[in-house]
Design a protein around this motif. Structure first.
Motif, PDB file in Angstrom:
ATOM      1  N   GLN A 146       0.806  -1.033  -0.130  1.00 28.59           N
ATOM      2  CA  GLN A 146      -0.031  -0.017  -0.088  1.00 28.59           C
ATOM      3  C   GLN A 146       0.816   1.145  -0.086  1.00 28.59           C
ATOM      4  OE1 GLN A 146      -2.543   0.346   3.402  1.00 28.59           O
ATOM      5  NE2 GLN A 146      -3.919   2.022   2.393  1.00 28.59           N
ATOM      6  N   LEU A 147       0.594   2.133  -1.024  1.00 27.50           N
ATOM      7  CA  LEU A 147       1.385   3.244  -1.041  1.00 27.50           C
ATOM      8  C   LEU A 147       0.387   4.620  -1.001  1.00 27.50           C
ATOM      9  CD1 LEU A 147       3.282   2.296  -4.274  1.00 27.50           C
ATOM     10  CD2 LEU A 147       4.125   2.355  -1.970  1.00 27.50           C
ATOM     11  N   VAL A 148       1.015   5.380  -0.150  1.00 26.49           N
ATOM     12  CA  VAL A 148       0.260   6.758   0.213  1.00 26.49           C
ATOM     13  C   VAL A 148       0.860   7.913  -0.005  1.00 26.49           C
ATOM     14  CG1 VAL A 148      -1.112   8.038   1.977  1.00 26.49           C
ATOM     15  CG2 VAL A 148      -1.188   5.626   1.941  1.00 26.49           C
ATOM     16  N   GLU A 149       0.289   8.864  -1.360  1.00 24.32           N
ATOM     17  CA  GLU A 149       1.019   9.998  -1.662  1.00 24.32           C
ATOM     18  C   GLU A 149       0.427  11.187  -0.690  1.00 24.32           C
ATOM     19  OE1 GLU A 149      -0.115   7.582  -5.277  1.00 24.32           O
ATOM     20  OE2 GLU A 149      -1.184   8.423  -3.367  1.00 24.32           O
ATOM     21  N   SER A 150       1.570  12.112  -0.383  1.00 20.71           N
ATOM     22  CA  SER A 150       1.202  13.429   0.303  1.00 20.71           C
ATOM     23  C   SER A 150       2.123  14.667  -0.310  1.00 20.71           C
ATOM     24  CB  SER A 150       1.128  13.077   1.811  1.00 20.71           C
ATOM     25  OG  SER A 150       2.477  12.861   2.310  1.00 20.71           O
ATOM     26  N   GLY A 151       1.748  15.696   0.431  1.00 23.80           N
ATOM     27  CA  GLY A 151       2.850  16.759   0.228  1.00 23.80           C
ATOM     28  C   GLY A 151       2.491  17.655  -0.807  1.00 23.80           C
ATOM     29  N   GLY A 152       1.514  17.480  -1.537  1.00 25.84           N
ATOM     30  CA  GLY A 152       0.791  18.447  -2.470  1.00 25.84           C
ATOM     31  C   GLY A 152       0.551  19.928  -1.991  1.00 25.84           C
ATOM     32  N   GLY A 153      -0.029  20.735  -2.964  1.00 29.84           N
ATOM     33  CA  GLY A 153      -0.429  22.038  -2.539  1.00 29.84           C
ATOM     34  C   GLY A 153      -0.424  22.950  -3.741  1.00 29.84           C
ATOM     35  N   LEU A 154      -0.614  24.236  -3.405  1.00 26.34           N
ATOM     36  CA  LEU A 154      -0.662  25.228  -4.133  1.00 26.34           C
ATOM     37  C   LEU A 154       0.538  26.101  -4.064  1.00 26.34           C
ATOM     38  CD1 LEU A 154      -1.818  27.333  -6.082  1.00 26.34           C
ATOM     39  CD2 LEU A 154      -3.020  28.489  -4.240  1.00 26.34           C
ATOM     40  N   VAL A 155       1.410  26.468  -4.936  1.00 27.72           N
ATOM     41  CA  VAL A 155       2.563  26.989  -5.031  1.00 27.72           C
ATOM     42  C   VAL A 155       2.611  28.042  -6.247  1.00 27.72           C
ATOM     43  CG1 VAL A 155       3.762  25.143  -6.204  1.00 27.72           C
ATOM     44  CG2 VAL A 155       5.265  26.754  -4.612  1.00 27.72           C
ATOM     45  N   GLN A 156       3.386  29.113  -6.151  1.00 25.80           N
ATOM     46  CA  GLN A 156       3.617  30.065  -7.071  1.00 25.80           C
ATOM     47  C   GLN A 156       4.807  29.537  -8.319  1.00 25.80           C
ATOM     48  OE1 GLN A 156       4.618  33.856  -5.544  1.00 25.80           O
ATOM     49  NE2 GLN A 156       2.372  34.426  -4.923  1.00 25.80           N
ATOM     50  N   PRO A 157       4.530  30.029  -9.326  1.00 24.33           N
ATOM     51  CA  PRO A 157       5.788  29.483 -10.216  1.00 24.33           C
ATOM     52  C   PRO A 157       7.124  29.862  -9.636  1.00 24.33           C
ATOM     53  CG  PRO A 157       3.837  30.397 -11.362  1.00 24.33           C
ATOM     54  CD  PRO A 157       3.729  30.575 -10.030  1.00 24.33           C
ATOM     55  N   GLY A 212       8.277  28.148  -7.285  1.00 23.35           N
ATOM     56  CA  GLY A 212       8.215  27.625  -6.119  1.00 23.35           C
ATOM     57  C   GLY A 212       9.006  26.313  -5.959  1.00 23.35           C
ATOM     58  N   SER A 213       8.763  25.517  -4.860  1.00 26.22           N
ATOM     59  CA  SER A 213       9.114  24.194  -4.441  1.00 26.22           C
ATOM     60  C   SER A 213       8.221  23.314  -3.677  1.00 26.22           C
ATOM     61  CB  SER A 213      10.431  24.190  -3.871  1.00 26.22           C
ATOM     62  OG  SER A 213      11.365  24.790  -4.491  1.00 26.22           O
ATOM     63  N   LEU A 214       8.131  22.179  -3.853  1.00 22.40           N
ATOM     64  CA  LEU A 214       7.301  21.139  -2.814  1.00 22.40           C
ATOM     65  C   LEU A 214       7.962  19.969  -2.926  1.00 22.40           C
ATOM     66  CD1 LEU A 214       3.646  21.336  -4.331  1.00 22.40           C
ATOM     67  CD2 LEU A 214       4.523  22.170  -1.969  1.00 22.40           C
ATOM     68  N   ARG A 215       7.848  19.267  -1.838  1.00 24.30           N
ATOM     69  CA  ARG A 215       8.308  17.922  -1.566  1.00 24.30           C
ATOM     70  C   ARG A 215       7.272  17.069  -1.248  1.00 24.30           C
ATOM     71  NH1 ARG A 215      12.303  15.215   2.854  1.00 24.30           N
ATOM     72  NH2 ARG A 215      10.537  15.514   4.121  1.00 24.30           N
ATOM     73  N   LEU A 216       6.935  16.061  -2.213  1.00 25.67           N
ATOM     74  CA  LEU A 216       6.011  14.916  -2.197  1.00 25.67           C
ATOM     75  C   LEU A 216       6.708  13.769  -1.552  1.00 25.67           C
ATOM     76  CD1 LEU A 216       4.444  15.152  -5.748  1.00 25.67           C
ATOM     77  CD2 LEU A 216       3.971  16.646  -3.693  1.00 25.67           C
ATOM     78  N   SER A 217       5.525  12.908  -0.728  1.00 23.85           N
ATOM     79  CA  SER A 217       6.117  11.634  -0.145  1.00 23.85           C
ATOM     80  C   SER A 217       5.194  10.611  -0.474  1.00 23.85           C
ATOM     81  CB  SER A 217       5.923  12.208   1.372  1.00 23.85           C
ATOM     82  OG  SER A 217       6.662  13.053   1.941  1.00 23.85           O
ATOM     83  N   CYS A 218       5.638   9.551  -0.581  1.00 27.61           N
ATOM     84  CA  CYS A 218       5.129   8.405  -1.115  1.00 27.61           C
ATOM     85  C   CYS A 218       5.529   7.336   0.145  1.00 27.61           C
ATOM     86  CB  CYS A 218       5.626   7.622  -2.250  1.00 27.61           C
ATOM     87  SG  CYS A 218       4.905   6.116  -2.781  1.00 27.61           S
ATOM     88  N   ALA A 219       4.812   6.934   1.026  1.00 23.55           N
ATOM     89  CA  ALA A 219       4.845   6.311   1.968  1.00 23.55           C
ATOM     90  C   ALA A 219       4.154   4.859   1.800  1.00 23.55           C
ATOM     91  CB  ALA A 219       4.146   6.920   3.326  1.00 23.55           C
ATOM     92  N   ALA A 220       5.179   3.572   2.166  1.00 25.67           N
ATOM     93  CA  ALA A 220       4.743   2.394   1.861  1.00 25.67           C
ATOM     94  C   ALA A 220       4.427   1.724   3.194  1.00 25.67           C
ATOM     95  CB  ALA A 220       5.945   1.530   1.123  1.00 25.67           C
ATOM     96  N   SER A 221       3.649   0.661   2.907  1.00 23.78           N
ATOM     97  CA  SER A 221       2.952  -0.211   4.226  1.00 23.78           C
ATOM     98  C   SER A 221       4.114  -1.158   4.611  1.00 23.78           C
ATOM     99  CB  SER A 221       1.643  -0.728   3.673  1.00 23.78           C
ATOM    100  OG  SER A 221       1.983  -1.555   2.821  1.00 23.78           O
TER     101      SER A 221
END
Length: 114
Positions: free
Chosen positions: A3-14, A16-25
């Motif tokens: 099982q994989l769960v994604e998180s970390g998204g959002g609204l960002v200006q051009p 900008g930066s974001l870090r996404l996570s993919c957590a495993a079971s």
């Protein structure tokens, strides 16, 4: 099945930066090949990045030099660091094993807009 769960998204200006996570079971996560994909509205899902159990990485041409995929075996998590974001990076981002499991997660929405 992992099982994989994604998180970390959002609204960002051009730019900008974001870090996404993919957590495993499960702890065997570090042995698996993990891919990040994205799907923009009205478009097909596209492959973005891959990390092997060895730590080697591959990237789509559209994100190479801006995105970095990494993994933390102790946390059973794969990350996607996204820098210099562009409006065309707006999409729902998903992670999956390679070869992909039939069941996909909910994904995490990334919106790049001023």
């Amino acid at each position: 099945q992992v099982q994989l769960v994604e998180s970390g998204g959002g609204l960002v200006q051009p730019g900008g930066s974001l870090r996404l996570s993919c957590a495993a079971s499960r702890s065997i996560f570090s042995m698996l090949i993990i891919d990040w994909y994205r799907q923009a509205p009205g478009k097909q899902r596209e492959w973005v990045a891959r990390i092997f159990g060895s730590g080697s990485t591959h990237y789509a041409d559209s994100v190479r030099g801006r995105f970095t995929i990494s993994r933390d075996g102790a946390k059973n998590t794969v990350y996607l660091q996204m820098n210099s974001l562009k409006p065309e990076d707006t999409a729902v981002y998903y992670c999956n094993t390679n070869p992909p499991q039939n069941a996909w997660g909910q994904g995490t929405q990334v919106t790049v807009s001023s």
